[in-house]
Design an enzyme around this catalytic site. Structure first.
Site, PDB file in Angstrom:
ATOM      1  N   SER A 137       0.863  -1.110  -0.147  1.00 43.88           N
ATOM      2  CA  SER A 137      -0.071  -0.117   0.015  1.00 43.88           C
ATOM      3  C   SER A 137       0.829   1.232  -0.092  1.00 43.88           C
ATOM      4  CB  SER A 137      -1.106   0.027   1.197  1.00 43.88           C
ATOM      5  OG  SER A 137      -1.913  -1.001   1.051  1.00 43.88           O
TER       6      SER A 137
ATOM      7  N   THR B 131      -5.589  -3.501   7.486  1.00 38.38           N
ATOM      8  CA  THR B 131      -5.363  -4.696   6.998  1.00 38.38           C
ATOM      9  C   THR B 131      -5.345  -5.723   8.115  1.00 38.38           C
ATOM     10  OG1 THR B 131      -3.942  -6.148   5.362  1.00 38.38           O
ATOM     11  CG2 THR B 131      -2.587  -4.642   6.750  1.00 38.38           C
TER      12      THR B 131
ATOM     13  N   LYS C 297      -9.058  -5.737  10.310  1.00 39.64           N
ATOM     14  CA  LYS C 297     -10.359  -5.337   9.709  1.00 39.64           C
ATOM     15  C   LYS C 297     -11.537  -5.368  10.463  1.00 39.64           C
ATOM     16  CE  LYS C 297      -8.683  -6.393   5.173  1.00 39.64           C
ATOM     17  NZ  LYS C 297      -8.937  -6.765   3.913  1.00 39.64           N
TER      18      LYS C 297
ATOM     19  N   ASN D  42     -11.922  -2.158   5.718  1.00 46.44           N
ATOM     20  CA  ASN D  42     -10.544  -2.043   5.359  1.00 46.44           C
ATOM     21  C   ASN D  42      -9.829  -0.511   5.065  1.00 46.44           C
ATOM     22  OD1 ASN D  42     -11.658  -1.271   2.739  1.00 46.44           O
ATOM     23  ND2 ASN D  42     -10.010  -2.024   1.695  1.00 46.44           N
TER      24      ASN D  42
ATOM     25  N   ASP E 232     -12.648  -3.489  -0.470  1.00 47.51           N
ATOM     26  CA  ASP E 232     -12.073  -4.867  -0.902  1.00 47.51           C
ATOM     27  C   ASP E 232     -12.968  -5.419  -2.165  1.00 47.51           C
ATOM     28  OD1 ASP E 232      -9.826  -5.054   0.492  1.00 47.51           O
ATOM     29  OD2 ASP E 232     -10.791  -6.049   2.273  1.00 47.51           O
TER      30      ASP E 232
ATOM     31  N   ALA F 279     -11.635 -13.310   3.550  1.00 48.62           N
ATOM     32  CA  ALA F 279     -11.373 -12.629   2.201  1.00 48.62           C
ATOM     33  C   ALA F 279     -12.630 -12.881   1.175  1.00 48.62           C
ATOM     34  CB  ALA F 279     -10.236 -13.059   1.667  1.00 48.62           C
TER      35      ALA F 279
ATOM     36  N   TYR G 110      -1.496 -12.881  -4.166  1.00 45.38           N
ATOM     37  CA  TYR G 110      -0.555 -12.118  -4.961  1.00 45.38           C
ATOM     38  C   TYR G 110       0.783 -12.477  -4.790  1.00 45.38           C
ATOM     39  CZ  TYR G 110      -0.550  -8.367  -1.785  1.00 45.38           C
ATOM     40  OH  TYR G 110      -0.713  -7.625  -0.494  1.00 45.38           O
TER      41      TYR G 110
ATOM     42  N   GLY H  79      -3.997 -11.726  -8.312  1.00 43.95           N
ATOM     43  CA  GLY H  79      -4.224 -11.236  -7.076  1.00 43.95           C
ATOM     44  C   GLY H  79      -4.013  -9.764  -7.039  1.00 43.95           C
TER      45      GLY H  79
HETATM   46  P1  ATR Z   1      -8.587 -14.833   5.237  1.00 38.53           P
HETATM   47  O1  ATR Z   1      -9.418 -13.690   5.936  1.00 38.53           O
HETATM   48  O2  ATR Z   1      -7.558 -14.617   4.312  1.00 38.53           O
HETATM   49  O3  ATR Z   1      -9.671 -15.435   4.179  1.00 38.53           O
HETATM   50  P2  ATR Z   1      -9.358 -16.968   7.000  1.00 38.53           P
HETATM   51  O4  ATR Z   1     -10.403 -16.451   7.366  1.00 38.53           O
HETATM   52  O5  ATR Z   1      -8.165 -17.801   8.081  1.00 38.53           O
HETATM   53  O6  ATR Z   1      -8.308 -16.162   6.306  1.00 38.53           O
HETATM   54  O7  ATR Z   1      -9.818 -18.232   5.860  1.00 38.53           O
HETATM   55  C1  ATR Z   1      -8.757 -19.006   5.219  1.00 38.53           C
HETATM   56  C2  ATR Z   1      -9.455 -19.891   4.174  1.00 38.53           C
HETATM   57  O8  ATR Z   1      -8.596 -20.630   3.743  1.00 38.53           O
HETATM   58  C3  ATR Z   1     -10.516 -20.643   4.889  1.00 38.53           C
HETATM   59  O9  ATR Z   1     -11.521 -20.983   3.639  1.00 38.53           O
HETATM   60  C4  ATR Z   1      -9.892 -22.193   4.936  1.00 38.53           C
HETATM   61  O10 ATR Z   1     -10.678 -23.098   5.071  1.00 38.53           O
HETATM   62  P3  ATR Z   1     -11.314 -23.510   6.524  1.00 38.53           P
HETATM   63  O11 ATR Z   1     -12.559 -22.623   6.589  1.00 38.53           O
HETATM   64  O12 ATR Z   1     -11.815 -25.001   6.178  1.00 38.53           O
HETATM   65  O13 ATR Z   1     -10.220 -23.310   7.456  1.00 38.53           O
HETATM   66  C5  ATR Z   1      -8.943 -22.010   3.725  1.00 38.53           C
HETATM   67  N1  ATR Z   1      -7.770 -23.113   3.770  1.00 38.53           N
HETATM   68  C6  ATR Z   1      -6.666 -22.627   4.650  1.00 38.53           C
HETATM   69  N2  ATR Z   1      -5.714 -23.683   4.600  1.00 38.53           N
HETATM   70  C7  ATR Z   1      -6.255 -24.691   3.850  1.00 38.53           C
HETATM   71  C8  ATR Z   1      -6.030 -25.950   3.421  1.00 38.53           C
HETATM   72  N3  ATR Z   1      -4.829 -26.372   3.697  1.00 38.53           N
HETATM   73  N4  ATR Z   1      -6.883 -26.576   2.604  1.00 38.53           N
HETATM   74  C9  ATR Z   1      -8.277 -26.129   2.166  1.00 38.53           C
HETATM   75  N5  ATR Z   1      -8.437 -24.913   2.574  1.00 38.53           N
HETATM   76  C10 ATR Z   1      -7.514 -23.986   3.224  1.00 38.53           C
END
Ligand code: ATR
Length: 273
Positions: A16, A61, A65, A86, A101, A129, A210, A231
């Site tokens: 940013s 970030t 958030k 954000n 976002d 996200a 990204y 991304g």
């Molecule tokens: P963010 O805010 O960046 O989206 P998050 O809220 O922790 O981070 O979400 C991470 C996402 O990646 C979730 O959809 C997570 O799946 P779960 O809800 O089952 O935890 C997914 N994710 C992370 N590691 C994963 C893996 N090894 N295989 C499949 N999905 C994964």
């Protein structure tokens, strides 16, 4: 001179500052944009600091958030619905929270010339996200299917915004105009959350990760003949909308993208050597 900045923890990797400062310089605006590392337990004090110092606006970030919402004076209904802020704009002492976002996602899709109204869009992941992604897709009139490892989280998202939820293990049954990757799986790794055979069922693939810019997900999608959206587009467009809110000027989007890309390429070169 006006001061803007990003708060996060950690924040040193944030692109940013480079994007916003390039845009400020380009337009000859007398302002600077910094990076403030704020620990979660110091968030409230940091927001008091924004008021006390008259900081003009903040990008917010990970991991702030959601938490930042309780310290602001007003929150945009869209940010409320997405459940995350954000962007904070200081309007003569009143702190206004909003979310760009989802606009970053919407503009990336529009720029790619996609017409998603009535078409099926598949989202992989259901974390923080994914909420902005699903919101943007619904605004564009797409039919949304969400696939997540933890199906309950996909179901919650589907309930909140409208859509269908499935376990990630069933991804091979998915098809549609576009598949959008929102999990953290490809982040700084060479993994993809979906088998490459899935791409034959889609015309376009987008990743919101990204780092690296060419994730395994996107490389495999391109190899299967999909049009791809990286991304960095979403990052730049969400930043460009923040710039508009902070300064009132039309953001120089191309320049912001080039500035961010240059830093990202430099980082990738450093890692490779
Ligand atoms: P963010 O805010 O960046 O989206 P998050 O809220 O922790 O981070 O979400 C991470 C996402 O990646 C979730 O959809 C997570 O799946 P779960 O809800 O089952 O935890 C997914 N994710 C992370 N590691 C994963 C893996 N090894 N295989 C499949 N999905 C994964």
């Amino acid at each position: 001179m006006k001061v803007f900045g990003v708060i996060g923890y950690p924040v040193s990797h944030s692109l940013s500052p480079v994007m916003h400062n390039a845009a400020l310089r380009h337009l000859g605006i007398s302002a600077v944009y910094g990076a403030f590392e704020v620990r979660p337990e110091e968030l409230e004090a940091a927001i008091s600091g924004v008021r006390a110092l008259g900081i003009g606006g903040l990008s917010v970030t990970v991991p702030h958030k959601e938490a930042v919402m309780s310290f602001l004076d007003e929150i945009d209904p869209v940010a409320e619905r997405i459940g995350a802020v954000n962007t904070v704009v200081n309007r003569e002492g009143r702190l206004f929270g909003t979310n760009t976002d989802w606009l970053g996602v919407k503009r990336s899709l529009e720029e790619a010339g996609l017409e998603l109204s009535g078409k099926r869009a598949v989202v992989v992941g259901a974390g923080g996200a994914a909420r902005a992604v699903v919101y943007a897709l619904r605004e564009l009139g797409a039919e949304v299917e969400i696939y997540n490892r933890t199906v309950e989280k996909a179901e919650r998202l589907a309930r909140d915004f409208g859509g269908r939820a499935y376990p990630l293990s069933e991804i091979m049954r998915a098809s549609g105009e576009i598949v959008i990757q929102t999990t953290s799986v490809g982040l700084k790794s060479r993994e993809s959350p979906v088998p490459e055979e899935v791409f034959k069922n889609f015309r376009v693939a987008m990743d919101i990760v990204y780092v690296p810019l060419k994730t395994r997900f996107l490389v495999e999608a391109a190899a299967a003949g999909c049009k791809t959206i990286d991304g960095l587009k979403m990052l730049v467009y969400q930043g460009a909308e923040q710039f508009r809110l902070f300064t009132g000027y039309e953001p120089p989007v191309e320049l912001m993208y080039e500035a961010a890309l240059e830093v990202l390429r430099g980082k990738e070169r450093d890692q490779a050597s």
